[in-house]
Design a protein around this motif. Structure first.
Motif, PDB file in Angstrom:
ATOM      1  N   ALA A  47      -9.591  12.107  -9.866  1.00 59.66           N
ATOM      2  CA  ALA A  47     -10.973  12.598 -10.406  1.00 59.66           C
ATOM      3  C   ALA A  47     -10.896  13.564 -10.142  1.00 59.66           C
ATOM      4  N   ASP A  48     -10.809  14.192  -9.077  1.00 67.81           N
ATOM      5  CA  ASP A  48     -11.046  15.881  -8.419  1.00 67.81           C
ATOM      6  C   ASP A  48     -10.222  17.045  -7.552  1.00 67.81           C
ATOM      7  N   ALA A  49      -8.505  16.780  -7.698  1.00 71.72           N
ATOM      8  CA  ALA A  49      -7.965  17.277  -7.680  1.00 71.72           C
ATOM      9  C   ALA A  49      -6.945  17.793  -8.579  1.00 71.72           C
ATOM     10  N   ILE A  50      -6.172  19.368  -7.946  1.00 72.93           N
ATOM     11  CA  ILE A  50      -5.566  18.997  -8.111  1.00 72.93           C
ATOM     12  C   ILE A  50      -4.028  19.155  -7.152  1.00 72.93           C
ATOM     13  N   ARG A  51      -2.766  18.764  -7.608  1.00 74.44           N
ATOM     14  CA  ARG A  51      -1.596  18.373  -7.424  1.00 74.44           C
ATOM     15  C   ARG A  51      -0.548  18.976  -6.716  1.00 74.44           C
ATOM     16  N   MET A  52       0.419  19.123  -5.856  1.00 75.22           N
ATOM     17  CA  MET A  52       1.523  20.201  -5.398  1.00 75.22           C
ATOM     18  C   MET A  52       2.387  18.929  -4.785  1.00 75.22           C
ATOM     19  N   LEU A  53       3.290  19.385  -5.709  1.00 71.64           N
ATOM     20  CA  LEU A  53       4.346  18.724  -5.013  1.00 71.64           C
ATOM     21  C   LEU A  53       5.803  19.597  -5.291  1.00 71.64           C
ATOM     22  N   LEU A 108       4.714  18.387   1.709  1.00 66.70           N
ATOM     23  CA  LEU A 108       4.487  18.373   0.361  1.00 66.70           C
ATOM     24  C   LEU A 108       3.967  18.099  -0.143  1.00 66.70           C
ATOM     25  N   MET A 109       3.511  16.918  -0.236  1.00 66.57           N
ATOM     26  CA  MET A 109       2.637  16.524  -1.350  1.00 66.57           C
ATOM     27  C   MET A 109       1.063  16.672  -1.066  1.00 66.57           C
ATOM     28  N   LEU A 110       0.385  17.677  -1.701  1.00 63.91           N
ATOM     29  CA  LEU A 110      -1.001  18.108  -0.780  1.00 63.91           C
ATOM     30  C   LEU A 110      -1.004  17.928  -2.117  1.00 63.91           C
ATOM     31  N   GLY A 111      -3.035  17.171  -2.037  1.00 63.78           N
ATOM     32  CA  GLY A 111      -4.488  17.797  -2.877  1.00 63.78           C
ATOM     33  C   GLY A 111      -5.295  18.467  -2.745  1.00 63.78           C
ATOM     34  N   VAL A 112      -5.550  19.834  -3.869  1.00 64.92           N
ATOM     35  CA  VAL A 112      -7.162  20.341  -3.267  1.00 64.92           C
ATOM     36  C   VAL A 112      -7.710  19.531  -4.273  1.00 64.92           C
ATOM     37  N   SER A 113      -9.197  19.235  -3.495  1.00 66.89           N
ATOM     38  CA  SER A 113     -10.343  18.609  -3.995  1.00 66.89           C
ATOM     39  C   SER A 113     -11.368  19.947  -4.984  1.00 66.89           C
ATOM     40  N   ILE A 114     -11.259  20.013  -5.597  1.00 71.40           N
ATOM     41  CA  ILE A 114     -12.425  20.917  -6.773  1.00 71.40           C
ATOM     42  C   ILE A 114     -13.859  20.716  -7.119  1.00 71.40           C
ATOM     43  N   GLN A 115     -14.035  21.976  -6.970  1.00 72.63           N
ATOM     44  CA  GLN A 115     -15.605  21.149  -7.285  1.00 72.63           C
ATOM     45  C   GLN A 115     -16.187  22.551  -8.125  1.00 72.63           C
ATOM     46  N   LEU A 166       1.197  -1.569   0.220  1.00 69.00           N
ATOM     47  CA  LEU A 166       0.125   0.231  -0.018  1.00 69.00           C
ATOM     48  C   LEU A 166       0.912   1.262   0.150  1.00 69.00           C
ATOM     49  N   GLU A 167       0.252   2.003  -0.789  1.00 66.42           N
ATOM     50  CA  GLU A 167       0.900   3.849  -0.213  1.00 66.42           C
ATOM     51  C   GLU A 167      -0.585   4.448   0.752  1.00 66.42           C
ATOM     52  N   LEU A 168       1.731   4.930   1.815  1.00 71.53           N
ATOM     53  CA  LEU A 168       0.244   5.453   3.079  1.00 71.53           C
ATOM     54  C   LEU A 168      -0.299   6.707   2.131  1.00 71.53           C
ATOM     55  N   VAL A 169       0.549   7.239   1.547  1.00 69.89           N
ATOM     56  CA  VAL A 169      -1.002   8.748   1.234  1.00 69.89           C
ATOM     57  C   VAL A 169      -0.988   8.280  -0.654  1.00 69.89           C
ATOM     58  N   GLN A 170      -2.261   8.093  -1.019  1.00 66.56           N
ATOM     59  CA  GLN A 170      -1.717   7.361  -2.422  1.00 66.56           C
ATOM     60  C   GLN A 170      -2.573   8.603  -3.739  1.00 66.56           C
ATOM     61  N   GLY A 171      -1.740   8.840  -4.498  1.00 68.39           N
ATOM     62  CA  GLY A 171      -0.530  10.026  -5.159  1.00 68.39           C
ATOM     63  C   GLY A 171      -1.909   9.774  -6.123  1.00 68.39           C
ATOM     64  N   GLU A 172      -1.016   9.305  -7.176  1.00 66.02           N
ATOM     65  CA  GLU A 172      -1.910   9.313  -8.034  1.00 66.02           C
ATOM     66  C   GLU A 172      -3.325   9.201  -7.935  1.00 66.02           C
ATOM     67  N   GLY A 173      -4.086   8.260  -7.063  1.00 62.87           N
ATOM     68  CA  GLY A 173      -5.391   7.892  -6.933  1.00 62.87           C
ATOM     69  C   GLY A 173      -6.322   9.212  -6.519  1.00 62.87           C
ATOM     70  N   GLY A 174      -5.445  10.850  -6.058  1.00 62.83           N
ATOM     71  CA  GLY A 174      -5.526  11.261  -5.494  1.00 62.83           C
ATOM     72  C   GLY A 174      -5.458  12.502  -4.224  1.00 62.83           C
TER      73      GLY A 174
END
Length: 395
Positions: A364-370, A334-341, A189-197
């Motif tokens: 499906a819903d996030a912009i991602r910051m790395l 600094l692995m952040l996702g912003v869920s957009i609506q 498993l990934e502790l933070v699912q990156g590509e998944g959102g």
């Protein structure tokens, strides 16, 4: 060459496997990059988490230069100092027993899969080879790591996939137990699912998975290809979750921009892969090892703590906008996702790029910051100002 000349050469000579943004990057400094014509961008992507020290890092470049002059490559049939020194650093700082060097995240995960299956074969014989991963996971682009990936949109075109994988719902132990049968040898498993959102797993769930693996003698694999090397506010994310994996994979940021990956194993698994059972021609290349040593030397406890602090500040700032476009801010460090609506993440990312901020998407819903781990407060503020304006203007 101009940007248009470079794009034309790409169109005429490179397989069109990427939906590229309409931007050419020529050079960079810190967390800022520039087109051939001099247009500036704040980089919140760092090459999808690879350029951990940003751009123009003199210590990193000098380490590469000096090692390249001395010895650029040597077969793993011989010993080299950079490989030895890096192994000592990685095992000491991770608490693991041994490392295997690879070249990419997918290759590292493929090696971990082989290790888990051999551990089970050596101890229990044939018939115990299934590996359980999670829905919304991403583990790589090879045939085997695509099979491990728990996203249906990746499971097209390339049939037949490697057999022996099952997918459980994240944060749901009953789901995991329902697919982890007597034929199972590992959980990955990934502790933070990156590509998944950019979806962090619940700490109590991860502890339950660890206990389940110990009870059943399953190999507990943590994929830290994206979360590792300081990205989440610890050298490895599992150190924040207070668990002890049997195997940890890493890649992306380890060599600061050069291709490198690897597998860390504890005492239980360190001796599983024996001579002739696994190899990588370029694994442990002296130049990439020198680059990785330069990265780790700069990832001090103070800098890693700063990563956690900057991530918290970004979360607080975005939440404080009270934007109707922002549903949620999630992630670690600094692995952040912003869920957009109310707007498409790809459109938001494209408008950010047009305005001078490089941005990614995830799920499906996030912009991602790395962003680079060395990004300054000034660079963060400049990037966030662009994002805030784009969200305000979004239709």
């Amino acid at each position: 060459m101009t940007s248009n000349e470079i794009k034309a050469l790409y169109k005429d000579n490179i397989m069109q496997t990427y939906a590229r943004f309409d931007v050419v990057i020529d050079h960079g400094q810190g967390a800022r990059v520039y087109s051939p014509e001099g247009k500036e961008y704040i980089d919140f992507t760092s090459g999808i988490g690879v350029n951990s020290l940003g751009y123009g890092n003199v210590k990193w470049a000098e380490a590469i230069y000096q090692q390249a002059l001395k010895l650029q490559h040597m077969s793993n049939l011989f010993y080299t100092e950079p490989g030895a020194a890096l192994a000592r650093e990685l095992t000491a700082r991770s608490g693991m027993a041994a490392v295997f060097y690879a070249n990419s995240g997918a290759e590292s995960n493929e090696g971990a899969i082989k290790l888990a299956r051999k551990y089970s074969f050596d101890k229990y014989g044939q018939g115990r080879s299934k590996i359980v991963t999670l829905v919304q996971s991403f583990h790589g682009r090879t045939i085997t790591t695509l099979a491990a990936t728990g996203q249906d949109n990746f499971h097209t075109y390339f049939f037949p996939f490697t057999q022996g994988f099952a997918h459980a719902r994240a944060n749901d132990m009953e789901s995991l137990k329902s697919v982890a049968d007597s034929e199972t040898c590992a959980v990955m498993l990934e502790l933070v699912q990156g590509e998944g959102g950019v979806l962090p797993l619940a700490p109590e769930y991860v502890k339950q998975v660890e206990a389940f693996c110990k009870e059943k003698d399953l190999v507990f694999i943590v994929d830290e290809v994206q979360t590792g090397v300081g990205r989440t506010g610890a050298l490895f994310a599992y150190q924040q979750y207070d668990v002890s994996p049997d195997v940890v994979t890493f890649a992306k940021g380890i060599a600061g921009g050069l291709p490198m990956g690897g597998i860390l194993a504890n005492e239980k698994c360190a001796g599983v892969l024996t001579a002739g059972t696994h190899a990588a021609t370029f694994g442990g290349n002296p130049v990439t090892c020198a680059a990785a040593l330069a990265v780790l030397s700069q990832l001090t406890p103070a800098l890693i703590a700063d990563v956690a602090g900057k991530g918290a500040r970004i979360k607080k700032t975005i939440t404080g906008w009270n934007s109707p476009r922002v549903k949620e801010v999630r992630g670690l460090g600094l692995m952040l996702g912003v869920s957009i609506q109310g707007a498409a993440p790809k459109e938001i990312a494209a408008k950010c790029i047009d305005s001078g901020l490089l941005m990614l998407t995830a799920g499906a819903d996030a912009i991602r910051m790395l962003p680079p781990l060395t990004i300054t407060d000034e660079e963060i503020d400049a990037g966030l100002a662009i994002l805030e304006k784009v969200l305000e203007d979004a239709k």
